[in-house]
Design an enzyme around this catalytic site. Structure first.
Site, PDB file in Angstrom:
ATOM      1  N   ARG A  69     -18.455  29.313   7.363  1.00  0.00           N
ATOM      2  CA  ARG A  69     -18.794  29.163   5.946  1.00  0.00           C
ATOM      3  C   ARG A  69     -20.282  28.998   5.690  1.00  0.00           C
ATOM      4  O   ARG A  69     -20.743  29.244   4.575  1.00  0.00           O
ATOM      5  CB  ARG A  69     -17.946  28.064   5.322  1.00  0.00           C
ATOM      6  CG  ARG A  69     -16.468  28.517   5.256  1.00  0.00           C
ATOM      7  CD  ARG A  69     -15.518  27.459   4.781  1.00  0.00           C
ATOM      8  NE  ARG A  69     -15.407  26.307   5.652  1.00  0.00           N
ATOM      9  CZ  ARG A  69     -14.590  26.215   6.691  1.00  0.00           C
ATOM     10  NH1 ARG A  69     -13.805  27.228   7.007  1.00  0.00           N
ATOM     11  NH2 ARG A  69     -14.542  25.133   7.418  1.00  0.00           N
ATOM     12  N   GLU A 106     -13.474  15.594  17.878  1.00  0.00           N
ATOM     13  CA  GLU A 106     -12.563  14.472  18.081  1.00  0.00           C
ATOM     14  C   GLU A 106     -11.414  14.844  19.011  1.00  0.00           C
ATOM     15  O   GLU A 106     -10.791  13.985  19.613  1.00  0.00           O
ATOM     16  CB  GLU A 106     -12.039  13.965  16.738  1.00  0.00           C
ATOM     17  CG  GLU A 106     -11.392  15.043  15.884  1.00  0.00           C
ATOM     18  CD  GLU A 106     -11.110  14.578  14.480  1.00  0.00           C
ATOM     19  OE1 GLU A 106     -10.042  13.978  14.276  1.00  0.00           O
ATOM     20  OE2 GLU A 106     -11.951  14.822  13.611  1.00  0.00           O
TER      21      GLU A 106
END
Length: 181
Positions: A69, A106
């Site tokens: 993006r 994560e």
């Protein structure tokens, strides 16, 4: 969503054009969908204009956009401020010689790459993406550019998720966001 500069009516228009999708891509996530922003030509133009207003005249020679993006917002900003656009991509997407930077997520690791020779030592860069969450991707982009002697002036994102503390991971690197979610 709270705006960084609520006095500017463009911020409210941008914020209201972003769709929130609960439990995507997994339960507990509130996904910030910018595809609806892109469908709203006024809000999309406002987004680009706000970034251009901020960076015009700051002697930025490189706008580095993070896949995917950052590729949407980076090129029009680069053109408007007279800078080149450099894509920072996922592995094996760029032809030719690249340099890579691995970073932690994560749930594992990822890598971004940039063409060798796309930037030169001493250039001044803006790093752009649509959203900052934990800050891992932006940190990797900064590291990649700084390894070859580029000065990263600032990072910019349309949206920040402050509860994930990505800004803190950037340490002393400035971050500009339009919408704080």
């Amino acid at each position: 969503m709270a705006a960084q500069d609520e006095k500017d009516p463009r911020i409210a228009r941008i914020s209201s054009s972003i769709r929130i999708i609960p439990d995507f891509p997994k339960k507990g996530i509130l996904f910030q969908d910018i595809t609806t922003l892109l469908l709203d030509t006024k809000a999309f133009k406002d987004t680009i204009d706000l970034f251009v207003d901020r960076y015009k005249g700051k002697n930025i020679s490189v706008v580095a956009g993070i896949e995917a993006r950052g590729f949407i917002f980076g090129p029009p900003i680069a053109l408007a401020i007279g800078a080149k656009f450099v894509p920072l991509r996922k592995p094996k997407k760029l032809p030719g010689e690249v340099i890579s930077e691995e970073y932690s997520l994560e749930y594992g690791k990822d890598v971004i790459e940039m063409h060798v020779g796309a930037v030169q030592a001493g250039e001044r860069a803006l790093v752009i993406d649509d959203l900052i969450a934990t800050g891992g991707t932006l940190c990797a982009a900064i590291s990649l550019l700084e390894r070859v002697g580029v000065h990263v002036v600032e990072c910019a994102c349309v949206i920040e998720l402050p509860e994930l503390k990505g800004r803190e991971r950037l340490e002393d690197k400035p971050l500009f966001v339009l919408i704080s979610g």
